[in-house]
Design a protein around this motif. Sequence first.
Motif, mmCIF file in Angstrom:
data_model
loop_
_atom_site.group_PDB
_atom_site.id
_atom_site.type_symbol
_atom_site.label_atom_id
_atom_site.label_comp_id
_atom_site.label_asym_id
_atom_site.label_seq_id
_atom_site.Cartn_x
_atom_site.Cartn_y
_atom_site.Cartn_z
ATOM 1 N N TRP A 179 44.799 46.141 48.146
ATOM 2 C CA TRP A 179 44.377 45.384 46.975
ATOM 3 C C TRP A 179 44.794 43.931 47.049
ATOM 4 O O TRP A 179 45.768 43.576 47.715
ATOM 5 N N ARG A 180 44.070 43.111 46.300
ATOM 6 C CA ARG A 180 44.460 41.724 46.089
ATOM 7 C C ARG A 180 44.286 41.404 44.614
ATOM 8 O O ARG A 180 43.346 41.889 43.959
ATOM 9 N N SER A 181 45.194 40.564 44.102
ATOM 10 C CA SER A 181 45.068 40.068 42.734
ATOM 11 C C SER A 181 45.375 38.591 42.762
ATOM 12 O O SER A 181 46.408 38.188 43.309
ATOM 13 N N ASP A 183 44.107 36.537 44.564
ATOM 14 C CA ASP A 183 44.084 36.201 45.985
ATOM 15 C C ASP A 183 45.418 36.379 46.689
ATOM 16 O O ASP A 183 45.702 35.724 47.700
ATOM 17 N N ARG A 199 41.771 41.117 36.794
ATOM 18 C CA ARG A 199 40.734 41.109 37.848
ATOM 19 C C ARG A 199 41.390 41.513 39.163
ATOM 20 O O ARG A 199 42.417 40.953 39.539
ATOM 21 N N THR A 201 40.743 42.997 43.389
ATOM 22 C CA THR A 201 39.834 43.171 44.519
ATOM 23 C C THR A 201 40.348 44.301 45.393
ATOM 24 O O THR A 201 41.517 44.298 45.800
ATOM 25 N N THR A 203 40.220 45.565 48.872
ATOM 26 C CA THR A 203 39.812 44.972 50.153
ATOM 27 C C THR A 203 39.547 46.030 51.218
ATOM 28 O O THR A 203 38.794 45.793 52.149
ATOM 29 N N CYS A 223 35.297 45.177 47.111
ATOM 30 C CA CYS A 223 34.807 45.294 45.747
ATOM 31 C C CYS A 223 35.729 44.491 44.837
ATOM 32 O O CYS A 223 36.952 44.630 44.927
ATOM 33 N N THR A 224 35.146 43.670 43.956
ATOM 34 C CA THR A 224 35.934 42.928 42.967
ATOM 35 C C THR A 224 35.477 43.339 41.586
ATOM 36 O O THR A 224 34.269 43.352 41.315
ATOM 37 N N GLU A 226 36.723 43.916 37.132
ATOM 38 C CA GLU A 226 37.585 43.482 36.037
ATOM 39 C C GLU A 226 37.439 44.485 34.904
ATOM 40 O O GLU A 226 36.326 44.920 34.598
ATOM 41 N N HIS A 237 32.053 42.603 39.623
ATOM 42 C CA HIS A 237 31.638 41.260 40.073
ATOM 43 C C HIS A 237 30.924 41.344 41.411
ATOM 44 O O HIS A 237 29.931 40.644 41.628
#
Lengths: 621, 164
Positions: A179-181, A183, A199, A201, A203, A223-224, A226, A237
Amino acid sequence: MTRPTDEIDAYLDGEPTPEQARALQDWIQADKANARAFLAAVRLHQQIGSQLRKDRFDQALRSTDQPATTKDGDAAIQALAELTRLNEEGLQSPVNFTTWREEKANKAAAEHRKVLLTRTLVGGAIAAVMLLGVVLAIVLLGGPDNDQPIVETPVWPDETTPTTLPVVATLTDAVGAQWRSDDKPVQLPMGVQLVAHERLTLTHGFAEITTLRGAKALLQAPCTFELTDHDNAIRLHSGKMVGKCETPSSKGFVVHAPGMDVVDLGTEFGVAADAQSGSTVLVMDGSVRAQPTEQSPRAFEPVVLETSQARRVKAETGSLEMIAVTEAPVFQADLPHPYVASVLEAKPVAYWRFENDTGQIIKSEIQPDRDQLTVIGNAQLTEDGVVGKAALLTNQAEPYAYFETRESIAALGALDEYTIELWYFTNERYEVDKDNSVGTLLSLYDPEQGNQFSDASDAKLLSLELGNDFWVDKPAKWWGVHRPPNWREHAIRCFPLRDLQSAEKQEIYSTKQYLIGRWQHLVFVKSTDGVTLYLDGEPVDQAGYTPRMLGPAAVRLGRSALDVVQETDPDAAKTPLGHGHQRALRGRLDEVALYAKALDPEQIKKHHALATGEALKDLID
Amino acid sequence: MTELWYAHQPAISAYLYAAVPNFHDAEDLTQQVAVAVARDFDKYDPDTPFLRWAIVIARNRVLNHRRSFAMSKIVFSQDTLDALADAAPDQQPITTAYKAALDNCLDQIQNKSRQALKLRYEEDLRTKEIATRLSMTANAVSVLLHRTRAALAECMKKKIDSET
C-alpha cells in the motif's frame, strides 16, 4: 453444488447462522462424497485441537522444576481436568469464565509490567552511559559519514491520520498486498478500520474491504480509492474492483467512478476506472443502476444493467455507451491463491489455468477472447491440480489428445527475452521401445512454416520435453544431436537443435531427472545472454545460444508440433522425423504462463515456494 | 477389541464431533461409545466391518443425547445424521504419515495465525473473543482461521503425497 467452505468453517467455529446450517445440511445430504468431505474437515479440526492440546500438556509437564513423576503427572491431569471444568462452567456462565480469565491475565500483565519497568530503568541507565560515550566519540572523532536516516515502513494509520473522521469500512482480507498513502509506503494490518476521506493506493496484490453495511469491494492492484463519509460507498479513482453485495443490508452499495456512479441493486459487478479514459462497469450477477455523477447530472439517462451487460463512459464525452462483455476488462471475482496472484503480478501475456468446467475451449486469464486453447481429442480436466483444476492427458492410444492455440500469440513477437512457465505431473518413464518415447510438455511453433522443412533442425519451433535414455546409446541420425557430457537419463530437454546465430547444434537438458508421481515446476527463460532451464525453482542448465524459435508463435500443449505438422498436411512430403506420433504427454499440465520478458531467479523461486506451500508463513500471515 | 477400537476411534470420534459440534460433548460421547462397544463386543459379528458396527452404536448415542444439545446453535436433522453415519465407515484411517504431516505443518505456523489457532483450540474461544484478544475484527479472525486451516490441509496433502 460447490463446497460450502464458509458454512463448514462457521460450523467448526460453532457459529453458523440458520441459513448456513440449512445450506450445510443440504450439501451433506446431496452426495455421499460431500458427507465424506465434511467428515474429513471435521477430523482435521479435531486432530488440530488434539495436537495443540497435547503440545501444551507436554510443555506444562516439561516446565516443572521437579522431574516428572507419577505424582506430577497426576497433578497435571488434575489441572487439566480443572481447566476443562472451568471451561465448561464458562460455557454455561460466561461471566464467571471471563472473570477468571481476566483475573489471570491482569495478574500476568502486572508481573510483565514489573519486568518491563525494571528493564527500562536498567536499560535507561545503560543507554545514558552509552549515549554519553557516543557524544564523546562524535565530539572527538567527528560525525558519521552517512547522514541517510533509517527509513522503516510506517504502520498506517500513523499520528497524521485524523482521528475525528468516522470509521466507514474495514480491511477484511488481502493477498500479497502492498500500500501507499500520500505517496509513501504504509503497512495496513488485517482488520484495520478505515475512515472517511482517506485515500489509499494498492500497489501490489489484492485486497478486500468491507463497508459498515457489509458490502465487499475486492480491489486489484494497481488501484487508488477513497472512502466517503457514507457507510456503504467507495470512490474508485483508478484501477479495478469487484463489488459483492450478498446480504440485505449491503444493498445500495455505491461505487463512484470517473464519469459514472454504479449503484448496486443486489449483485456482483466489476468497475474499472481511469481518470484519463473513463470508466467501465460489467455485471456478473444480479443488477446495478449506472447513473451520472453529481458533477454532471445530465450526462446520460440512468440505466439498469442485468447479468452479463456492460457499459462504458468515455472521459472526453461523458456519454454512456453499450459494450460487449468481451470488451470489458477481466475482473478477479475472488481473492486468488497467492501463487496465482504472484503470476498475475508478473504480467504474463497468456495464462491458462484449466479451471473451465465445460466446452472445448480453455481461456487465458489475461484476455479471455484471445489466445484460447482448443481442446483436441478427449483431454479432460481433473480436480487435483497445483492450484484448482488441471489438464489431464491420458493418451493411452491414438488419437492423442492435446491443446493448441491454432493462431499465434499476439504478444509473442520477435522477442529478445521471453519466459515459459508451467507445472507438469507424470507417472511415465518415457522409453524408446515403448509406443511413447517422449512426453512433450509444450511446443512453440510457427504456424506459417507448416511442414516446409527437410530436417527437424530447420524447424522453427521450441519444445520442452520429458526424454529418455535411448539417445545416450544410439543417437538417432535424424536428430543429429550430440549429447553434452552431463546428459542424464530421464531428463527434461529443451529442443531446438540449431542456434540461430551460429547455426551450431545445441540443446539444453536438465541436470536432474524429472520425477514421477509429483508435480514439478518448469521454467524456460530466454534472455539476451542465452537460455536457462529451471526445475522446482532452481536452475538446472544453461546455454549461451539463441533458439531458432523467434517471432510470432502458436502454442501446443501435451504434443509436439512436429507430429501434428505431418498430420495436417498428408500430401506434403513427410519430414524424416521418425517417432512421429510418439511424443504425446501422459500426465497433467497446469498453470501454464507465457511472459514477454525474462523472469528473474528470485521470482521463479518465489513462484515455486508459493505453490508448494514451502512459503507457508507467506501464505497465511 | 482394543486394537480394533484404537484403529477406528479417530473415525468414530470425527463422526461424533460432526454430529455434536461441542468438543466436550463429543468427547463425552466418545467415551460412552467406547464403554458400549466394550460391553457389547461379544455381540459383534466379525464378518461385519468393525467401524460400521461401531458407528451404529455411536449414532444411537447421538440420538439419545439430542435433548442435551441446548448449548449448540445447530442440531442436525435426522436425514443429515443418517447421511453422516452412512459415510463415516468410508473414512480413511489416521496414519502415522498423517499425524507426522500435521505435526510438521503445525510447527510452521507462526505469529498471529498460531495465536488464533491456540486461542481457538486450546482455550476453545469463539471468534469474537479471539478478536478481542488479538485486536482484530471477528470477521478477520474467521478469515484467518479459514485460511490457516486451508493452508494446513494443503501442506499436509503435499507432505503425505511426497511420502507415498
